[in-house]
Every structure is written in C-alpha cells, then in structure tokens.
Design an enzyme around this catalytic site. Structure first.
Site, mmCIF file in Angstrom:
data_model
loop_
_atom_site.group_PDB
_atom_site.id
_atom_site.type_symbol
_atom_site.label_atom_id
_atom_site.label_comp_id
_atom_site.label_asym_id
_atom_site.label_seq_id
_atom_site.Cartn_x
_atom_site.Cartn_y
_atom_site.Cartn_z
ATOM 1 N N HIS A 90 0.815 -1.222 0.000
ATOM 2 C CA HIS A 90 0.000 0.000 0.000
ATOM 3 C C HIS A 90 0.847 1.270 0.000
ATOM 4 O O HIS A 90 1.832 1.381 0.720
ATOM 5 C CB HIS A 90 -1.015 0.007 1.150
ATOM 6 C CG HIS A 90 -0.449 0.096 2.536
ATOM 7 N ND1 HIS A 90 -0.273 1.292 3.178
ATOM 8 C CD2 HIS A 90 -0.073 -0.865 3.420
ATOM 9 C CE1 HIS A 90 0.199 1.068 4.408
ATOM 10 N NE2 HIS A 90 0.335 -0.224 4.577
ATOM 11 N N ASP A 111 5.953 2.131 6.777
ATOM 12 C CA ASP A 111 4.703 1.377 6.637
ATOM 13 C C ASP A 111 3.821 2.166 5.667
ATOM 14 O O ASP A 111 3.203 3.149 6.065
ATOM 15 C CB ASP A 111 4.046 1.228 8.008
ATOM 16 C CG ASP A 111 2.679 0.596 7.968
ATOM 17 O OD1 ASP A 111 2.324 0.015 6.948
ATOM 18 O OD2 ASP A 111 1.944 0.729 8.974
ATOM 19 N N GLU A 147 -5.221 1.234 2.480
ATOM 20 C CA GLU A 147 -4.982 0.202 3.496
ATOM 21 C C GLU A 147 -5.086 0.741 4.914
ATOM 22 O O GLU A 147 -5.617 0.064 5.801
ATOM 23 C CB GLU A 147 -3.602 -0.438 3.273
ATOM 24 C CG GLU A 147 -3.376 -1.703 4.066
ATOM 25 C CD GLU A 147 -2.897 -1.483 5.508
ATOM 26 O OE1 GLU A 147 -2.952 -2.434 6.304
ATOM 27 O OE2 GLU A 147 -2.455 -0.342 5.817
ATOM 28 N N GLU A 148 -4.578 1.945 5.145
ATOM 29 C CA GLU A 148 -4.523 2.468 6.519
ATOM 30 C C GLU A 148 -5.902 2.705 7.129
ATOM 31 O O GLU A 148 -6.016 2.871 8.338
ATOM 32 C CB GLU A 148 -3.704 3.762 6.566
ATOM 33 C CG GLU A 148 -2.206 3.577 6.312
ATOM 34 C CD GLU A 148 -1.486 2.810 7.420
ATOM 35 O OE1 GLU A 148 -2.130 2.458 8.423
ATOM 36 O OE2 GLU A 148 -0.274 2.563 7.266
ATOM 37 N N ASP A 164 3.763 -6.109 3.485
ATOM 38 C CA ASP A 164 3.538 -5.008 4.420
ATOM 39 C C ASP A 164 4.594 -5.125 5.514
ATOM 40 O O ASP A 164 5.301 -6.128 5.609
ATOM 41 C CB ASP A 164 2.117 -5.082 4.988
ATOM 42 C CG ASP A 164 1.583 -3.723 5.409
ATOM 43 O OD1 ASP A 164 2.398 -2.834 5.714
ATOM 44 O OD2 ASP A 164 0.350 -3.553 5.439
ATOM 45 N N HIS A 218 4.230 3.255 13.142
ATOM 46 C CA HIS A 218 3.322 4.387 13.271
ATOM 47 C C HIS A 218 3.945 5.543 14.042
ATOM 48 O O HIS A 218 3.240 6.460 14.464
ATOM 49 C CB HIS A 218 1.985 3.980 13.885
ATOM 50 C CG HIS A 218 1.117 3.212 12.947
ATOM 51 N ND1 HIS A 218 -0.240 3.123 13.084
ATOM 52 C CD2 HIS A 218 1.408 2.490 11.837
ATOM 53 C CE1 HIS A 218 -0.752 2.379 12.111
ATOM 54 N NE2 HIS A 218 0.244 1.977 11.342
#
Length: 339
Positions: A62, A178, A211-212, A232, A312
C-alpha cells in the site's frame, strides 16, 4: 546507496496520506511505464502493474500513509485536525507538515500541543497528547479565522507530515516506512524482472491506496487471481520475533491465520535460499489481505514484509530487510512458475 533505498527515498518524499495518493501513484506509473511495464487503475484508484493478460499471483503493497485532515479553523486562525489512520500523536508532536488545499495550494505548518510554551504553561509536559489538546500551527500571518479562510484553507484539506528520511549505516529512518518500504521493494523487483519476462509471468503488482483505513485490499484485483501475497511491514518490538535486518513471514495477525500452504512454502524457500527471516504472529495488525478475505475473495493469502521498528511513529528498517523481502518474493515467483 542501493537502488531500493533510492526508490524508497523518492516515494517517501511524495506526500500520500490515505485519500490523497494520486501524486505517488503517478510517479510509480511513470517509472514503470518508462521501463516498458504496463499499468492501469482500478475504479477505486489502485494501480496494477504487469505485462501478463491473466495474472494468477498478485503481489500487493500500500502506498497510502498515516496523515491528518483539517477539521476546522480555530478562532486564532490556526487549525484543528482529525487523524487519518493510527497516527501516534506523541511521536508526531513538533513535526512539520504541509496543508494541501482542494485548489492545489500548499501551506506549511507544525503539529503542536495547545499553549505549548513551558514559560506560560507549567502543565505542558503532563497534558495528554490527543486531538482535542493539539493543533496545527499555520506558517502564515493569521490572527483570526477569517484570515485563514482568505488563504483558501478549508475543512477537509489534507495534512501530510514530513517523512524525515535518513540513511545511516544501512538503516533507513523515516515516517511512513509502513508501507513505502514494501512499495520500494516491489518497484525494485519489477525493474529487475523487466518488461519481457513479465509478459510470460502471470504475476501482477497491486499498489493499494486505502490500506490504513481498512478497505484498500477489498476490491479491484484481476479476476483470475488465485493467490495474494501481501507485502507489508514486519513488526519489531516486545513479544514478536521480527528484526529490521530480516523479512518477517506472518503466520497470523489479529484477523486470523494466513494460508497454510503459502506460508509454509515461503518458510521453506527462505530456509532453502538462506534468506534472513523470522516467522511471526502479530497481535495488533491487519493487512490488505485481511480486507480481501473479509470482502469474500476466494483466494489464498500470505503476508510478508521487512522488519520495521517503532511502527506508526519514527520508524526504522535496514537495507538487509528490504533485500531479504525482495529475494523472498523473487524466490516464490520462480518456484511457482518455474523460471
């Protein structure tokens, strides 16, 4: 600097919070098209790359990242915000950002605690870092709401935080590894495979834009897909086996176990080719593969990815982990299609 790291730096520098991914996808599209690799977009905006007319294996990663959106304009002209995805606010405090208006204007700002000066606020260090207690300080001469409105900034405008890329001793440090680390691996592998080989390989690469927020991988795949290999980030931290210098092979995440046969084959290939790897279980994690299965796709799904520390937040991986991920995908393609 290895090509995969150069590619990673390029895609990191292009803002792409979920919902605003057109710029990075256009960049990827041009890069691949220039190498003779065909691409097309799904209705929802995912980019699919590959030269085979009926792909059976889809490799998915993603391009969308965490970010924020303008929620409102405060009385002093600065901005309230709402998060896009699971942004870890304490890690992003003090970070510079770009506000992107619907008309294409761009303004700079900083994410701060409200009343952040310790010289007037002795409770600044104790205040909980949450949306209600923080704001975007706009780098413009504004004193009231009307000043900001005249600039053309409105609720719903996107906020993209700076990635802060740094490459040192093989480590890549940045926000948004990510999943741009995996995206870079996918692009690098596509360029390695080349346009001619891709004509005979029933493989497609799926660059997902949502995706998030949970639904990126729910639709848009080629109709002949039989297997979905999601790339991922691998989790690094307490209670998991992941490390930045290896590829993680996920046996299970919070959505449940991944396909037994695919996962077992990936482990066997990693062992056979001596690819640095770990097999892991992710406790708080979902992927585009999870979304595909929930949406009812009748396919086998597996999940791998380079180990990423401090997910994150201010993330970090290693070039060894990127290359291990690339080698495992390549080995799986070669094993499956006899190339």
């Amino acid at each position: 600097m290895e090509r995969v790291v150069e590619i990673l730096r390029e895609v990191l520098e292009i803002p792409s919070p979920t919902g605003y991914t057109k710029e990075v996808l256009t960049h990827i599209e041009k890069r691949l098209n220039n190498a003779g690799i065909k691409t097309y977009y799904t209705n929802k905006g995912a980019l699919i790359a590959g030269n085979h007319p009926q792909p059976e294996l889809v490799i998915a990663g993603h391009v969308d990242t965490l970010g924020a959106m303008v929620k409102g304009i405060l009385p002093d002209g600065h901005l309230s915000f709402t998060r896009i995805g699971g942004l870890l606010l304490p890690t992003f405090e003090g970070e510079y950002c770009t506000i992107i208006t619907r008309s294409g204007k761009r303004f700079r700002g900083t994410l701060l605690l409200k009343n952040p000066s310790v010289h007037v606020n002795k409770e600044a260090g104790k205040k909980e870092r949450k949306e209600e207690n923080m704001y975007i300080r706009l780098d413009a001469e504004v004193e009231k709401k009307e000043d900001t409105e005249k600039l053309g900034i409105k609720p719903g405008d996107f906020i993209a935080f700076d990635p802060k890329f740094e490459y040192v001793n093989g480590f890549v440090k940045a926000h948004f590894l990510d999943d741009k680390a995996s995206v870079a691996v996918m692009i690098d592998l596509l360029l390695d495979l080349g346009a001619e080989n891709l004509e005979s390989l029933p493989v497609a690469f799926f660059f997902s834009p949502y995706e998030e927020v949970g639904h990126g991988g729910s639709a848009g795949y080629p109709t002949g897909m039989k297997e979905l290999l999601v790339v991922d980030m691998g989790v690094v931290g307490d209670g998991v086996a992941g490390k930045e210098t290896a590829v993680s092979i996920a046996a299970k995440d919070s959505s449940g176990p991944y396909d037994y046969e695919m996962t077992t084959k990936l482990i066997e290939l990693a062992e056979k080719h001596e690819i640095p790897h770990v097999v892991d279980v992710f406790p708080y994690y979902g992927s585009d593969g999870s979304a595909a299965l929930r949406a009812g796709w009748d396919v086998r799904v597996a999940l791998i990815g380079p180990g990423v520390h401090a997910s994150h937040g201010m993330e970090r991986t290693h070039v060894k982990g990127l290359l291990a991920t690339k080698e495992l995908i390549k080995a799986y393609i070669e094993e499956k299609f006899g190339v």
